[in-house]
Design an enzyme around this catalytic site. Sequence first.
Site, PDB file in Angstrom:
ATOM      1  N   HIS A 133       0.823  -1.223   0.000  1.00 31.51           N
ATOM      2  CA  HIS A 133       0.000   0.000   0.000  1.00 31.51           C
ATOM      3  C   HIS A 133       0.858   1.276   0.000  1.00 31.51           C
ATOM      4  CE1 HIS A 133      -2.680   3.014   2.065  1.00 31.51           C
ATOM      5  NE2 HIS A 133      -3.509   2.523   1.158  1.00 31.51           N
ATOM      6  N   SER A 178      -4.537  -4.936  -0.577  1.00 28.42           N
ATOM      7  CA  SER A 178      -5.732  -4.090  -0.589  1.00 28.42           C
ATOM      8  C   SER A 178      -6.450  -4.032  -1.927  1.00 28.42           C
ATOM      9  CB  SER A 178      -5.367  -2.677  -0.149  1.00 28.42           C
ATOM     10  OG  SER A 178      -4.416  -2.118  -1.028  1.00 28.42           O
TER      11      SER A 178
HETATM   12  N1  PMP Z   1      -2.635  -0.226   4.967  1.00 32.87           N
HETATM   13  C1  PMP Z   1      -3.361  -0.723   3.972  1.00 32.87           C
HETATM   14  C2  PMP Z   1      -2.988  -2.054   3.412  1.00 32.87           C
HETATM   15  C3  PMP Z   1      -4.463  -0.019   3.478  1.00 32.87           C
HETATM   16  O1  PMP Z   1      -5.183  -0.513   2.457  1.00 32.87           O
HETATM   17  C4  PMP Z   1      -4.800   1.222   4.055  1.00 32.87           C
HETATM   18  C5  PMP Z   1      -6.005   2.041   3.621  1.00 32.87           C
HETATM   19  N2  PMP Z   1      -6.556   1.779   2.431  1.00 32.87           N
HETATM   20  C6  PMP Z   1      -4.002   1.703   5.083  1.00 32.87           C
HETATM   21  C7  PMP Z   1      -2.938   0.960   5.531  1.00 32.87           C
HETATM   22  C8  PMP Z   1      -4.299   3.014   5.708  1.00 32.87           C
HETATM   23  O2  PMP Z   1      -5.287   2.893   6.666  1.00 32.87           O
HETATM   24  P1  PMP Z   1      -6.163   4.157   7.091  1.00 32.87           P
HETATM   25  O3  PMP Z   1      -7.266   4.263   6.110  1.00 32.87           O
HETATM   26  O4  PMP Z   1      -6.603   3.837   8.481  1.00 32.87           O
HETATM   27  O5  PMP Z   1      -5.251   5.329   7.034  1.00 32.87           O
END
Ligand code: PMP
Length: 377
Positions: A133, A178
């Site tokens: 990510h 993700s």
């Molecule tokens: N890690 C992954 C793998 C994600 O997909 C995301 C958000 N899409 C995050 C971290 C970030 O999380 P947050 O939305 O709580 O900032």
Amino acid sequence: MNDWNTWAERELSGLRAINRYRELIAFDGDGPIGTVRGQRVLSFASNDYLGLACHPQVKLAAISAIERFGTGATASRLIVGTRSLHGELESQLAQWNLSERALVFSSGYLANLGVLTALGEQDVTLFSDELNHASIIDGCRLAKARTLIYRHLDLQHLRELLSQTSGRKIVVSESVFSMDGDTAPLPALAELCCDHGALLVLDEAHAALGPKLAPTPGLQVLHVGTLSKTLGALGGFVAGSSRLIELLINRARNFIFTTGLSPADTAAALAAARICQSQEGDQLRARLRSLIDMLRPGHASAIVPIILGEDAAALAASAQLRAAGIHVPAIRPPTVPKGTARLRVALSASHTEAMLDSLRGALARLDSIPSHQLEHA
Ligand code: PMP
């Protein structure tokens, strides 16, 4: 004379011309059904995997926290921003992750940034999966450490890179990716980290249904998670050894120099975490599992990608679905690699079988979906 608005308009036109323009579209609703620009839509876009963002107990916990503590933490945690609720949530998260201690951050994005910048010193090498990510990519970029990228889920490649490198090492990977919804082979990844004395930083943001890392003797691990998806609130966390968490409190600049998590978000996440660990949590996970199997039997996670290739194809498919009252976002670069634009279907325990039928019907009517992408959808 430099006119910033003219420059911005030129940049935006460039983005429109290559189908990369993004805009904010308001979704008004509580759960998967809502309205977008006055049109009723059924959403398959949120990461509210267990439907806890709308759970009455979770909502009530947030409201009660506001009544007791006010709306904001009012300062950094190290100044006067720590509330008893933060400690309660951190204990719960530590216990859930079989770790000595946990620390909450203002978002999952900041949790990744915090860990990688605080631990990624000059003499460290970071090993990062190529599909990690953006928050991991940005953490690696901000860290003073050198970063080596290994091919997606290719542990042989990772092994080669680890073998060629001396000094302190950190391997960073998502457990559920993700945008593809595939999973990392955790036992093999853990073994490899043990063999090379590397710290494993495992981002479990999307692991609503696991996989869970089994306790592995000799493994040094930090679990990164978010409060913003399965836990229905806003925020992130890191769980691990007391010493490493203590160091993060002292070194992670995006923990030190930002206001503590709001009482409402902290309380909502705590209530949601308690539900996740209860019998109701088991029922919600079983329900989510059966919905995934309706769409793509045996698929590892609640994220079901339908890869279409060109950005324009993904945008057109998403628009066609929207016209049919179904919201599935088009995901384009830089979120995913060039040429792999896709629809990303995210399922939730708050969907019903009838909603899944509507989705399947609408997907089958799309003009542009290659048949192999629909085989199980
Ligand atoms: N890690 C992954 C793998 C994600 O997909 C995301 C958000 N899409 C995050 C971290 C970030 O999380 P947050 O939305 O709580 O900032």
